[in-house]
Design a protein around this motif. Structure first.
Motif, PDB file in Angstrom:
ATOM      1  N   LEU A  81       0.832  -1.203   0.000  1.00 27.09           N
ATOM      2  CA  LEU A  81       0.000   0.000   0.000  1.00 27.09           C
ATOM      3  C   LEU A  81       0.871   1.259   0.000  1.00 27.09           C
ATOM      4  O   LEU A  81       0.533   2.263  -0.648  1.00 27.09           O
ATOM      5  N   ALA A  82       1.991   1.220   0.708  1.00 29.23           N
ATOM      6  CA  ALA A  82       2.892   2.370   0.737  1.00 29.23           C
ATOM      7  C   ALA A  82       3.396   2.704  -0.662  1.00 29.23           C
ATOM      8  O   ALA A  82       3.586   3.879  -1.006  1.00 29.23           O
ATOM      9  N   SER A  83       3.576   1.681  -1.498  1.00 28.55           N
ATOM     10  CA  SER A  83       3.995   1.910  -2.876  1.00 28.55           C
ATOM     11  C   SER A  83       2.903   2.596  -3.686  1.00 28.55           C
ATOM     12  O   SER A  83       3.172   3.437  -4.543  1.00 28.55           O
ATOM     13  N   LEU A  84       1.649   2.257  -3.392  1.00 33.27           N
ATOM     14  CA  LEU A  84       0.532   2.904  -4.081  1.00 33.27           C
ATOM     15  C   LEU A  84       0.428   4.365  -3.672  1.00 33.27           C
ATOM     16  O   LEU A  84       0.137   5.243  -4.502  1.00 33.27           O
ATOM     17  N   PHE A  85       0.651   4.643  -2.385  1.00 33.21           N
ATOM     18  CA  PHE A  85       0.612   6.025  -1.908  1.00 33.21           C
ATOM     19  C   PHE A  85       1.612   6.910  -2.665  1.00 33.21           C
ATOM     20  O   PHE A  85       1.339   8.084  -2.922  1.00 33.21           O
ATOM     21  N   GLN A  86       2.754   6.354  -3.018  1.00 35.89           N
ATOM     22  CA  GLN A  86       3.790   7.128  -3.709  1.00 35.89           C
ATOM     23  C   GLN A  86       3.333   7.601  -5.083  1.00 35.89           C
ATOM     24  O   GLN A  86       3.845   8.594  -5.597  1.00 35.89           O
ATOM     25  N   ARG A  87       2.375   6.902  -5.652  1.00 38.30           N
ATOM     26  CA  ARG A  87       1.953   7.205  -7.021  1.00 38.30           C
ATOM     27  C   ARG A  87       0.570   7.871  -7.088  1.00 38.30           C
ATOM     28  O   ARG A  87       0.048   8.092  -8.174  1.00 38.30           O
ATOM     29  N   ALA A  88      -0.024   8.159  -5.929  1.00 40.39           N
ATOM     30  CA  ALA A  88      -1.339   8.799  -5.879  1.00 40.39           C
ATOM     31  C   ALA A  88      -1.214  10.215  -5.333  1.00 40.39           C
ATOM     32  O   ALA A  88      -0.378  10.489  -4.459  1.00 40.39           O
ATOM     33  N   GLU A  89      -2.056  11.103  -5.833  1.00 37.12           N
ATOM     34  CA  GLU A  89      -2.027  12.496  -5.393  1.00 37.12           C
ATOM     35  C   GLU A  89      -3.170  12.825  -4.429  1.00 37.12           C
ATOM     36  O   GLU A  89      -2.986  13.592  -3.487  1.00 37.12           O
ATOM     37  N   GLN A  90      -4.365  12.278  -4.676  1.00 35.14           N
ATOM     38  CA  GLN A  90      -5.493  12.585  -3.813  1.00 35.14           C
ATOM     39  C   GLN A  90      -5.959  11.361  -3.007  1.00 35.14           C
ATOM     40  O   GLN A  90      -6.021  11.406  -1.795  1.00 35.14           O
ATOM     41  N   CYS A  91      -6.316  10.289  -3.715  1.00 30.88           N
ATOM     42  CA  CYS A  91      -6.958   9.152  -3.032  1.00 30.88           C
ATOM     43  C   CYS A  91      -6.416   7.810  -3.509  1.00 30.88           C
ATOM     44  O   CYS A  91      -5.988   7.666  -4.664  1.00 30.88           O
ATOM     45  N   VAL A  92      -6.485   6.840  -2.613  1.00 32.16           N
ATOM     46  CA  VAL A  92      -6.255   5.431  -2.955  1.00 32.16           C
ATOM     47  C   VAL A  92      -7.498   4.660  -2.514  1.00 32.16           C
ATOM     48  O   VAL A  92      -7.897   4.733  -1.341  1.00 32.16           O
ATOM     49  N   VAL A  93      -8.115   3.958  -3.456  1.00 28.77           N
ATOM     50  CA  VAL A  93      -9.333   3.182  -3.182  1.00 28.77           C
ATOM     51  C   VAL A  93      -8.979   1.699  -3.196  1.00 28.77           C
ATOM     52  O   VAL A  93      -8.378   1.212  -4.163  1.00 28.77           O
ATOM     53  N   LEU A  94      -9.365   1.007  -2.140  1.00 24.44           N
ATOM     54  CA  LEU A  94      -9.094  -0.422  -2.039  1.00 24.44           C
ATOM     55  C   LEU A  94     -10.396  -1.193  -1.873  1.00 24.44           C
ATOM     56  O   LEU A  94     -11.253  -0.807  -1.076  1.00 24.44           O
ATOM     57  N   ALA A  95     -10.538  -2.269  -2.645  1.00 22.56           N
ATOM     58  CA  ALA A  95     -11.625  -3.233  -2.430  1.00 22.56           C
ATOM     59  C   ALA A  95     -10.962  -4.521  -1.977  1.00 22.56           C
ATOM     60  O   ALA A  95     -10.110  -5.072  -2.677  1.00 22.56           O
ATOM     61  N   LEU A  96     -11.357  -5.006  -0.789  1.00 21.40           N
ATOM     62  CA  LEU A  96     -10.645  -6.126  -0.174  1.00 21.40           C
ATOM     63  C   LEU A  96     -11.613  -7.162   0.389  1.00 21.40           C
ATOM     64  O   LEU A  96     -12.702  -6.808   0.855  1.00 21.40           O
ATOM     65  N   PRO A  97     -11.202  -8.440   0.395  1.00 21.39           N
ATOM     66  CA  PRO A  97     -11.996  -9.422   1.149  1.00 21.39           C
ATOM     67  C   PRO A  97     -11.974  -9.023   2.619  1.00 21.39           C
ATOM     68  O   PRO A  97     -10.935  -8.609   3.141  1.00 21.39           O
ATOM     69  N   TYR A  98     -13.101  -9.134   3.275  1.00 20.43           N
ATOM     70  CA  TYR A  98     -13.214  -8.645   4.655  1.00 20.43           C
ATOM     71  C   TYR A  98     -13.615  -9.781   5.579  1.00 20.43           C
ATOM     72  O   TYR A  98     -14.545 -10.541   5.279  1.00 20.43           O
ATOM     73  N   ARG A  99     -12.897  -9.913   6.685  1.00 23.57           N
ATOM     74  CA  ARG A  99     -13.149 -10.967   7.670  1.00 23.57           C
ATOM     75  C   ARG A  99     -13.109 -12.350   7.021  1.00 23.57           C
ATOM     76  O   ARG A  99     -13.910 -13.231   7.330  1.00 23.57           O
ATOM     77  N   GLU A 100     -12.169 -12.514   6.111  1.00 23.60           N
ATOM     78  CA  GLU A 100     -11.984 -13.811   5.442  1.00 23.60           C
ATOM     79  C   GLU A 100     -11.054 -14.651   6.318  1.00 23.60           C
ATOM     80  O   GLU A 100      -9.851 -14.736   6.085  1.00 23.60           O
ATOM     81  N   LEU A 101     -11.611 -15.311   7.308  1.00 25.71           N
ATOM     82  CA  LEU A 101     -10.801 -16.085   8.241  1.00 25.71           C
ATOM     83  C   LEU A 101     -10.402 -17.434   7.658  1.00 25.71           C
ATOM     84  O   LEU A 101      -9.341 -17.978   7.970  1.00 25.71           O
ATOM     85  N   ASP A 102     -11.251 -17.986   6.829  1.00 23.24           N
ATOM     86  CA  ASP A 102     -10.923 -19.241   6.135  1.00 23.24           C
ATOM     87  C   ASP A 102     -10.495 -18.872   4.714  1.00 23.24           C
ATOM     88  O   ASP A 102     -11.289 -18.880   3.785  1.00 23.24           O
ATOM     89  N   ARG A 103      -9.209 -18.552   4.566  1.00 23.03           N
ATOM     90  CA  ARG A 103      -8.724 -17.976   3.313  1.00 23.03           C
ATOM     91  C   ARG A 103      -8.570 -19.028   2.212  1.00 23.03           C
ATOM     92  O   ARG A 103      -8.296 -20.201   2.488  1.00 23.03           O
ATOM     93  N   ILE A 104      -8.744 -18.564   0.974  1.00 20.71           N
ATOM     94  CA  ILE A 104      -8.443 -19.420  -0.171  1.00 20.71           C
ATOM     95  C   ILE A 104      -6.929 -19.496  -0.320  1.00 20.71           C
ATOM     96  O   ILE A 104      -6.197 -18.639   0.199  1.00 20.71           O
ATOM     97  N   PRO A 105      -6.397 -20.478  -1.049  1.00 16.64           N
ATOM     98  CA  PRO A 105      -4.950 -20.690  -1.091  1.00 16.64           C
ATOM     99  C   PRO A 105      -4.134 -19.494  -1.589  1.00 16.64           C
ATOM    100  O   PRO A 105      -2.988 -19.325  -1.170  1.00 16.64           O
TER     101      PRO A 105
END
Length: 326
Positions: free
Chosen positions: A134-158
């Motif tokens: 994420l820190a690498s993405l911040f270096q290339r963004a000027e205003q915002c970074v938008v993330l869509a992420l799996p949430y509370r995925e306790l039983d993760r896929i491989p």
């Protein structure tokens, strides 16, 4: 297979060449992009449109999610970036109106180009240390970074090495970047769905830009719980309409039963009235017949010889009655 293997060029070039499409990768990309965009803050889409923001879809795969992003923002200002050359090649063929580039941002710290907004859908969970990425993405963004992420995925896929939960998502992921929007979404009941779990949409904003943008508390939304999605609202509305329709149907059945009963009673009344009229006609005919018989008998009596012989006596009897009455 370790983190390094899964995030190698060979692994992802192989995936995009062999089984990405058969595993519904294209549909997933569009689905995740749509979920994220529908749950962005309104001010962000409005500001991006007015100011003509450049938007980069980092980890764009074959460009299907990028195409969805381009339908929400200025298409000519949207670019897709992926380090897998095979994915970028297919994206260019599928969406020639969008710019795509094969770049490996994690292999070099050199920043060649910056964007107003960087969008990344379901990529950071593939790393054991996603906030370094994420820190690498911040270096290339000027205003915002938008993330869509799996949430509370306790039983993760491989392929996933990190589970995002309310306890490990930082409000300040970098001294210059602050979390201003977080919305959790339940994807299980969506139709169609390509993720049988929760997603969380995060918007990190540059601190200096936030201070100059005049955003207020009402513009920020931070919710670790499940947000009310368009699908959920529509589902509830549909349930209400179904209940109202059921009540209306029951009322219609009751009204029809009442009308049927009234109709039955009316038919019975008409039938009874008709029978009475028939009985009255029969009785009238019988009376008329009896009267005719009486007239015939009376006529016979008046024309008989006995009636003529007894006429003087009847007159005498009538005169006597008058005398006594006087």
């Amino acid at each position: 297979m370790g983190d390094t293997d899964i995030n190698s060029h060979d692994y992802w070039n192989g995936r995009f060449e062999k089984d990405w499409e058969s595993n519904m990768g294209k549909e997933q990309s569009r689905f995740f992009a749509k979920v994220a965009l529908e749950n962005l803050p309104l001010w962000m889409r409005s500001m991006a449109g007015k100011e003509g923001w450049t938007v980069c879809d980092w980890g764009c795969a074959q460009g299907d999610g990028t195409d969805v992003i381009a339908s929400y923002f200025l298409r000519e200002r949207v670019i897709g970036i992926d380090f897998a050359e095979s994915a970028v090649r297919k994206a260019k063929d599928a969406y020639p109106g969008i710019r795509f580039d094969a770049q490996d941002w994690l292999a070099s710290e050199a920043v060649v180009e910056k964007f107003n907004c960087i969008f990344s859908s379901n990529t950071l969970e593939h790393f054991e240390d996603p906030f370094r990425v994420l820190a690498s993405l911040f270096q290339r963004a000027e205003q915002c970074v938008v993330l869509a992420l799996p949430y509370r995925e306790l039983d993760r896929i491989p392929e996933h090495f990190f589970s995002f939960t309310p306890d490990n998502i930082p409000l300040v992921a970098h001294p210059d970047w602050i979390l201003v929007h977080a919305r959790a979404v339940d994807c299980r009941e969506m139709s169609p769905t390509y993720w049988h779990g929760d997603q969380i949409i995060l918007v990190y904003a540059n601190r200096a830009w936030i201070e100059s943008s005049n955003l207020v508390l009402a513009d920020c939304f931070l919710n670790a719980g499940i947000a009310d999605t368009v699908e959920a609202r529509n589902a509830r509305t549909l349930d209400v309409l179904r209940q109202e329709n059921s009540l209306l149907s029951n009322s219609m059945v009751e009204i029809k039963a009442l009308l049927d009963e009234q109709s039955r009673l009316y038919v019975e009344l008409l039938d009874k009235q008709s029978r009475l009229q028939i009985e009255l006609r029969d009785e009238n005919r019988q009376l008329e017949a009896a009267n005719k018989e009486l007239l015939v008998e009376l006529t016979k009596i008046k024309t008989s010889s006995t009636w003529r012989i007894t006429t003087p006596f009847r007159l005498l009897a009538g005169g006597v009655r008058k005398i006594f009455k006087n």
